[in-house]
Design a protein around this motif. Structure first.
Motif: not given
Lengths: 281, 308
Positions: A14-18, B104-105, B110-111, B115-123
């Motif tokens: 899942k992480n890889f997909g994300t 899914p994103v 939410n999990r 790198g959650k912060k970066l992913i959120r910023s990019i989104t």
């Protein structure tokens, strides 16, 4: 034990997909940046590569040689900043009244303002253009500022209203007891603690005005009165010309930059605005 | 507590009255501006749609023509139902894809993904990109020979050769929908995230204890918990995508062969290219009717969810 490793594997997938999705999602922005630093000649020579084959500031140099570039930047900056200022000056008292003051018609007023926020701007295109033509406000910064202020007002009022309502009223009561007038309470107690709400409203208005296209496009037809988005849209797309390529790519990056920088510093205010539904487009 | 509670009654009434005056004084400037640029034009749109104003015939006497403009739209204008259909496809196509990608994103964010912060910023980033710029990005991305979309699809072996996405009536709408999803995902993901955070963790844990797998948990706990948030997304995005002019216009201008022609584009073209002011107003008035229906549904949902 088995179940745990199974879940871990699932999480890894899942992480890889994300990550893959995020990378793809970022790709258009990366491509634009890259394209702006590679001249058209090199792009063509390398068959439009996905990684930059060379680096040059040529596009930016060419763009800033355009005779109207400073007019466009000036128009965009003035319209966005003045719209933001006026919008705040108008929305702060209105939002305060809707949050705190008891008066007849308050509820109805709140609902009406929320509904005007939902109204899509294209429905106003024909009549606003007529009114602006009649008032001789086409091709003037004032006319465009007036429309941008109006489009951002309902949302600013709605958002600030929620913010003011969340300030504990004890704070204000204390100020009243100490002998402050209503206006004194607002300027000395309410405004100082409302920084984040006002910042969110300001980023919203600035972004809306800086990026707005439809009304800037229809109201500002003279070349030197255009705002940056209108100028960018005026460059013919997909033409293999060194100067046009430079203009389009450099201006696109420059038009994205201010909001991008605001975003880096004020991300949480953007998030507030976005969750409250700030993106009409 | 303090002396003010012992004040004579008339002082209280006076302060209430001045609160009323102050309230109106505070609201009035905003009301005037909103009235001038939103309320009055809305009224004017409806009014104009019953007249016969055509700027190419400025000398013709302006008269009331009843429902003529609407009858013309519904029966004579061959593009009208095509544009209406395209608007519906674009709206619901992008909403469906937005939820398909957005859920899914939002779940991933939410999990505790590294790198959650970066992913959120990019989104959230596409929001910072002006529509005009986004349109240019995607026009080049979908270019037949040089676009990176085709390059990626060919190099990964999914396609044998590139296709002219925006030049073919079969793929143009899909390409426009993908561009819309990219630009609107920030809003959808953040609203979904807010929704996810409102689902009590005990509910999820209870489901786990009861032996529910990840899929069962999603369908029996997560999705029902998101139901109202999804409603809000669907209605607001329907209103705004249905009425979005610039993105499609800048990407395709409505082409090729009207395959991405939408109602907002027709409002613009009818008013500014053929100068039929009243007919353009009639299209807008028709869109307003749809808007009113959507707002009624929205208020209904809002009252049930207390979302504001």
């Amino acid at each position: 034990m088995d179940r745990k490793t199974g879940m871990r594997l699932g999480d890894v997938l899942k992480n890889f997909g994300t990550y893959l999705f995020t990378a793809l999602f970022f790709f258009p922005i990366y491509w634009l940046l890259m394209a702006s630093f590679v001249g058209l000649r090199d792009m063509v020579a390398h068959g439009f590569p996905l990684v930059p084959p060379s680096f040059t500031l040529e596009s930016y140099r060419l763009f800033f040689k355009h005779p109207d570039v400073w007019n466009w930047l000036w128009n965009s900056i003035v319209v966005a900043l003045v719209s933001t200022g006026i919008s705040l000056v108008l929305s702060i008292p209105a939002a305060y009244a809707l949050a705190r003051l008891r008066f007849r018609g308050r509820e109805l007023m709140g609902r009406l303002i929320l509904f005007t926020y939902i109204v899509p701007s294209v429905l106003l295109l024909v009549p606003v253009f007529l009114v602006m033509t009649k008032l001789k406000l086409t091709n003037t910064l004032q006319g465009l500022i007036l429309t941008h202020v109006t489009f951002s007002l309902p949302f600013c009022i709605w958002m600030l209203r929620g913010f003011f309502a969340s300030i504990p009223s004890d704070l204000e009561d204390a100020g009243r007891v100490d002998g402050c007038s209503r206006l004194g309470v607002i300027s000395r107690i309410v405004l100082p603690v409302s920084g984040p709400g006002i910042a969110a409203a300001a980023t919203f208005t600035f972004t809306l005005s800086w990026q707005e296209y439809l009304f800037a496009f229809t109201l500002m037809s003279k070349q030197n009165m255009k705002t940056l988005p209108v100028a960018i849209a005026g460059f013919p797309a997909e033409v293999m010309d060194q100067v046009l390529w430079a203009n389009m790519m450099a201006s696109s990056v420059i038009a994205t930059l201010p909001v991008f920088i605001l975003f880096l510093y004020l991300e949480k205010y953007f998030v507030q605005g976005l969750t409250a539904g700030a993106v009409k487009g | 507590m303090n002396p003010s509670s012992d004040r004579p009654k008339h002082r209280r009434r006076l302060s209430l009255e001045s609160e009323g005056l102050l309230g109106w004084l505070f609201v009035a400037p905003s009301l005037i501006v909103i009235g001038l640029i939103i309320a009055y034009p809305l009224f004017l749109t409806v009014y104009l749609s019953f007249l016969n104003i055509n700027l190419l015939r400025p000398k013709a006497p302006v008269k009331f023509v009843g429902l003529d403009n609407f009858i013309w739209l519904f029966t004579k204008a061959d593009w009208f139902w095509k544009a209406f259909g395209n608007s519906v496809v674009l709206t619901f196509g992008s909403i469906a894809l937005l939820l398909l990608v957005g859920i899914p994103v939002a779940l991933a964010l939410n999990r505790n993904i590294p790198g959650k912060k970066l992913i959120r910023s990019i989104t959230i980033l596409p929001w910072a990109v002006p529509t005009v710029v986004a349109a240019i990005m995607w026009v080049w991305a979908f270019n037949a020979e040089l676009g990176w979309v085709n390059k990626m699809l060919v190099s990964t072996g999914i396609f044998k050769h590139g296709i002219p996405w925006l030049g073919d009536t079969k793929t143009s709408m899909l390409a426009v929908i993908i561009a819309h999803v990219w630009k609107q995902l920030p809003f959808v993901v953040l609203v979904l995230l807010a929704g996810l955070q409102s689902i009590p963790t005990e509910l999820r844990e209870a489901a786990r204890v009861d032996g529910a797998g990840a899929i069962a948990e999603f369908f029996h706990v997560t999705l029902p918990g998101l139901r109202y948030v999804i409603w809000v997304i669907v209605i607001l995005r329907t209103i705004w995508t249905f009425n979005w002019f610039d993105y499609v216009y800048l990407m395709t201008g409505g082409g090729p062969a009207d395959s991405t022609l939408t109602l907002p584009i027709m409002v613009y073209k009818t008013n500014f290219m053929t100068f039929r002011v009243s007919q353009a107003s009639a299209i807008a008035a028709f869109m307003m009717l749809i808007l009113i229906i959507l707002i009624v549904i929205f208020t209904h949902v809002q009252q049930r969810t207390a979302f504001d």
